[in-house]
Design an enzyme around this catalytic site. Structure first.
Site, PDB file in Angstrom:
ATOM      1  N   ARG A 176       0.966  -1.093  -0.243  1.00 26.51           N
ATOM      2  CA  ARG A 176      -0.398   0.015  -0.194  1.00 26.51           C
ATOM      3  C   ARG A 176       0.718   1.317  -0.095  1.00 26.51           C
ATOM      4  NH1 ARG A 176      -1.327   1.323   5.387  1.00 26.51           N
ATOM      5  NH2 ARG A 176      -0.875  -1.129   5.440  1.00 26.51           N
ATOM      6  N   LYS A 193      -1.136 -18.811   6.851  1.00 23.85           N
ATOM      7  CA  LYS A 193      -2.348 -18.792   8.314  1.00 23.85           C
ATOM      8  C   LYS A 193      -2.402 -17.837   9.129  1.00 23.85           C
ATOM      9  CE  LYS A 193       0.225 -19.612  12.700  1.00 23.85           C
ATOM     10  NZ  LYS A 193       1.444 -19.571  12.055  1.00 23.85           N
ATOM     11  N   HIS A 239       4.534 -23.648   7.836  1.00 25.52           N
ATOM     12  CA  HIS A 239       5.940 -23.773   7.946  1.00 25.52           C
ATOM     13  C   HIS A 239       6.537 -25.332   7.763  1.00 25.52           C
ATOM     14  CE1 HIS A 239       6.534 -21.248  10.836  1.00 25.52           C
ATOM     15  NE2 HIS A 239       7.933 -21.719  11.381  1.00 25.52           N
ATOM     16  N   LYS A 273       9.979 -28.450   7.620  1.00 29.98           N
ATOM     17  CA  LYS A 273      11.683 -28.442   8.084  1.00 29.98           C
ATOM     18  C   LYS A 273      11.955 -29.526   7.547  1.00 29.98           C
ATOM     19  CE  LYS A 273      10.391 -24.978  12.066  1.00 29.98           C
ATOM     20  NZ  LYS A 273      11.448 -24.304  12.038  1.00 29.98           N
ATOM     21  N   GLU A 331       9.908 -21.502  22.865  1.00 24.44           N
ATOM     22  CA  GLU A 331      10.017 -20.260  22.131  1.00 24.44           C
ATOM     23  C   GLU A 331      10.862 -19.021  23.425  1.00 24.44           C
ATOM     24  OE1 GLU A 331       8.114 -18.959  18.412  1.00 24.44           O
ATOM     25  OE2 GLU A 331       7.073 -19.607  19.430  1.00 24.44           O
ATOM     26  N   ASP A 359      -1.872 -19.985  17.420  1.00 26.79           N
ATOM     27  CA  ASP A 359      -0.836 -19.469  16.936  1.00 26.79           C
ATOM     28  C   ASP A 359      -0.325 -20.409  15.987  1.00 26.79           C
ATOM     29  OD1 ASP A 359       0.959 -17.746  15.250  1.00 26.79           O
ATOM     30  OD2 ASP A 359       1.784 -17.862  17.985  1.00 26.79           O
ATOM     31  N   HIS A 370       1.338 -26.246  14.382  1.00 24.29           N
ATOM     32  CA  HIS A 370       2.364 -26.947  13.958  1.00 24.29           C
ATOM     33  C   HIS A 370       2.486 -28.196  14.864  1.00 24.29           C
ATOM     34  CE1 HIS A 370       3.747 -23.168  11.758  1.00 24.29           C
ATOM     35  NE2 HIS A 370       3.863 -22.206  12.920  1.00 24.29           N
ATOM     36  N   LYS A 428       5.765 -19.281  24.434  1.00 29.84           N
ATOM     37  CA  LYS A 428       6.406 -17.636  24.595  1.00 29.84           C
ATOM     38  C   LYS A 428       7.448 -17.956  25.553  1.00 29.84           C
ATOM     39  CE  LYS A 428       4.632 -16.128  20.422  1.00 29.84           C
ATOM     40  NZ  LYS A 428       5.410 -16.885  19.205  1.00 29.84           N
TER      41      LYS A 428
HETATM   42  C1  BG6 Z   1       4.667 -19.225  13.712  1.00 31.39           C
HETATM   43  C2  BG6 Z   1       4.622 -18.374  14.510  1.00 31.39           C
HETATM   44  O1  BG6 Z   1       4.256 -19.648  12.886  1.00 31.39           O
HETATM   45  O2  BG6 Z   1       5.616 -19.518  14.141  1.00 31.39           O
HETATM   46  C3  BG6 Z   1       4.708 -17.645  15.620  1.00 31.39           C
HETATM   47  O3  BG6 Z   1       3.008 -17.568  14.316  1.00 31.39           O
HETATM   48  C4  BG6 Z   1       6.275 -18.671  16.224  1.00 31.39           C
HETATM   49  O4  BG6 Z   1       4.442 -17.181  16.834  1.00 31.39           O
HETATM   50  C5  BG6 Z   1       6.961 -19.304  14.654  1.00 31.39           C
HETATM   51  O5  BG6 Z   1       7.488 -17.790  16.476  1.00 31.39           O
HETATM   52  C6  BG6 Z   1       7.568 -20.289  15.006  1.00 31.39           C
HETATM   53  O6  BG6 Z   1       8.097 -20.830  13.637  1.00 31.39           O
HETATM   54  P1  BG6 Z   1      10.066 -21.043  14.156  1.00 31.39           P
HETATM   55  O7  BG6 Z   1       9.904 -21.871  12.844  1.00 31.39           O
HETATM   56  O8  BG6 Z   1      10.915 -20.107  14.597  1.00 31.39           O
HETATM   57  O9  BG6 Z   1       9.685 -22.779  15.340  1.00 31.39           O
END
Ligand code: BG6
Length: 465
Positions: A41, A132, A162, A166, A200, A219, A224, A324
């Site tokens: 934008r 997502k 994602h 991996k 994390e 999230d 995941h 987190k």
């Molecule tokens: C993302 C989440 O999908 O994955 C984030 O939105 C998270 O909150 C991240 O930090 C973690 O990914 P990775 O690859 O660093 O484990």
């Protein structure tokens, strides 16, 4: 090979900067013929390409070279437009021309505007990739899917998770199925329980607006961690085709024991971080983070016990945990075997397979040996496989693998609609139940609230990480 054009909606956003641009840079460096049309934008026609290179510098895992910079700059363009303005898509369509891959990296609330605009301009060929979260609940996910499938067939839709990109996650099926040693014992007769932890140490940083609506359940867990669980628990697929793999994965979700209100209370623990210390540094609490409402009850931690109610896994708990601002960044899957009752060796430690996903991918196996000395004493030891030590560093990053898979049309590494739908069905009762509950807190730098420890202690077990 035909040159592929990637159209990125949300080009100035966090995800594009951190993940997509470095991945595109590496793919181009490796000779992949790609053009990027970055849509945003803001007025960035003059500056975007240089900012993109800076993003590669900051977030990429390989060093830049002048040669690769040249290729990258030649094939990246910025197009300024208001993606909520339907008429702007006619101009965009002219710029895209051939078949394209459209990457939806915006806030999900904008997906419907983009789809409408694309449809208006007749941009209904090519592939679409979605970040997502896919919907905010079962109902909105279904509505979104309906909108997309009106325009694109399921075979052209790539829903990103994602973690599937991996290397260490892709190795799960090989480890299980290509080793007689493991394949033979991968069931309730031998396995006591499974732990999946994705810890994390980062907080929500600048993503408060998004995160406060999502929380750890939506999230991380719903996508995941469920993906990891499915890969550990699924039956062997008949082939390695996307369809066969998805079919088996979704059966795991369907076999999962649903969460009644009673089970949510007993088997699900949540928490929110308060201030604390991580690696010697003081960090803020969640409620003090940018864009977080002062009374937010969003969870930044979750631990839960899941049961896959089928022949292979009956009564084998799968304990999932993520959060987190925990003590460290580490993700691993632990398969703990049943304790052996042996007349010769009364006090044996269990065998444990520990699959480290990150940061130092690898696999370790704990087994019992004789402690040196004249008496027979049993001692547990660990045999360790380190991924980088054998295959070297610089394995392609998750997003490189995903973009490549989308180009090839391989849907294996993406979530099929029924997986998304079943996941929503599983987590919705949890979301509903939480609405009326206060949230426990945990100190940043710990491993979550003490209730998470109790969840396992109650079953006579403990977290390994
Ligand atoms: C993302 C989440 O999908 O994955 C984030 O939105 C998270 O909150 C991240 O930090 C973690 O990914 P990775 O690859 O660093 O484990």
């Amino acid at each position: 090979m035909v040159r592929i054009i990637f159209v990125i909606f949300g080009a100035t956003g966090d995800l594009t900067q951190r993940k997509l641009l470095p991945a595109f840079y590496n793919l181009m460096t490796n000779g992949m013929e790609i053009d990027i049309l970055a849509i945003g934008r803001r007025d960035k026609e003059e500056t975007f390409a240089q900012e993109a290179l800076a993003a590669v510098d900051t977030h990429g895992h390989l060093a830049r070279t002048p040669e690769a910079d040249k290729t990258f700059l030649k094939h990246i363009r910025y197009h300024r437009m208001d993606i909520t303005d339907e008429s702007a898509y006619t101009e965009l369509q002219k710029q895209v021309g051939a078949e394209a891959i459209y990457y939806f990296a915006t806030s999900p609330s904008l997906f419907k505007h983009i789809l409408k605009g694309m449809q208006h301009a007749g941009m209904t060929r090519g592939k679409v990739m979605f970040e997502k979260p896919f919907g905010e609940n079962l109902d909105t996910a279904r509505k979104l899917n309906k909108k997309i499938t009106k325009v694109f067939p399921e075979t052209s839709i790539y829903r990103i998770d994602h973690y599937l990109g991996k290397e260490s996650v892709q190795n799960l099926l090989v480890l299980r199925l290509a080793n007689r040693l493991f394949d033979a014992v991968w069931n309730r007769d031998y396995i006591d329980h499974v732990q999946i932890t994705v810890a994390e140490s980062i907080g929500v940083a600048t993503r408060g607006n998004y995160y406060d609506h999502a929380g750890a359940l939506k999230d991380m867990v719903k996508n995941h961690l469920f993906q990891l669980l499915m890969l550990v628990a699924m039956e062997p697929p008949a082939t390695l085709d996307a369809r066969a793999i998805h079919d088996e994965k979704v059966k795991v979700l369907r076999a999962m024991k649903p969460f009644s209100a009673k089970r949510v209370k007993e088997d699900v623990v949540r928490g929110q971080y308060r201030k604390g210390t991580i690696a010697g540094e003081e960090v803020k609490g969640y409620l003090q983070e940018e864009n977080i409402p002062k009374k937010s009850t969003t969870e930044t931690f979750i631990a839960m016990k899941m049961l896959v109610d089928n022949h292979r896994w009956k009564d084998v708990p799968f304990y999932l945990r993520t959060g987190k601002r925990l003590a460290k960044r580490e993700a691993e899957i632990t398969i703990q075997f049943k304790q052996m009752s042996h007349p010769l060796f009364p006090k044996l430690q269990e065998n444990i397979i520990c699959i480290r996903l990150q940061p130092d991918a690898g696999i370790s196996l704990q087994f019992n040996t004789k402690h040196p000395g004249d008496k027979i004493q049993v001692h547990p030891v660990i045999m360790d496989f380190c991924h980088d030590c054998v295959f070297g560093p610089n394995t392609p990053e998750a997003y490189e693998q995903l973009l490549q898979a989308a180009i090839k049309g391989d849907a294996t590494l993406f979530a099929r609609w029924d997986e998304v739908e079943e996941s929503w069905k599983l987590v919705e009762p949890i979301m509903k139940h939480w609405k009326q509950q206060a949230i426990p807190t945990y100190a940043a730098g710990s491993m979550g609230p003490r209730e998470a420890k109790h969840l396992l202690e109650r079953d006579g077990r403990r977290w390994h990480l």
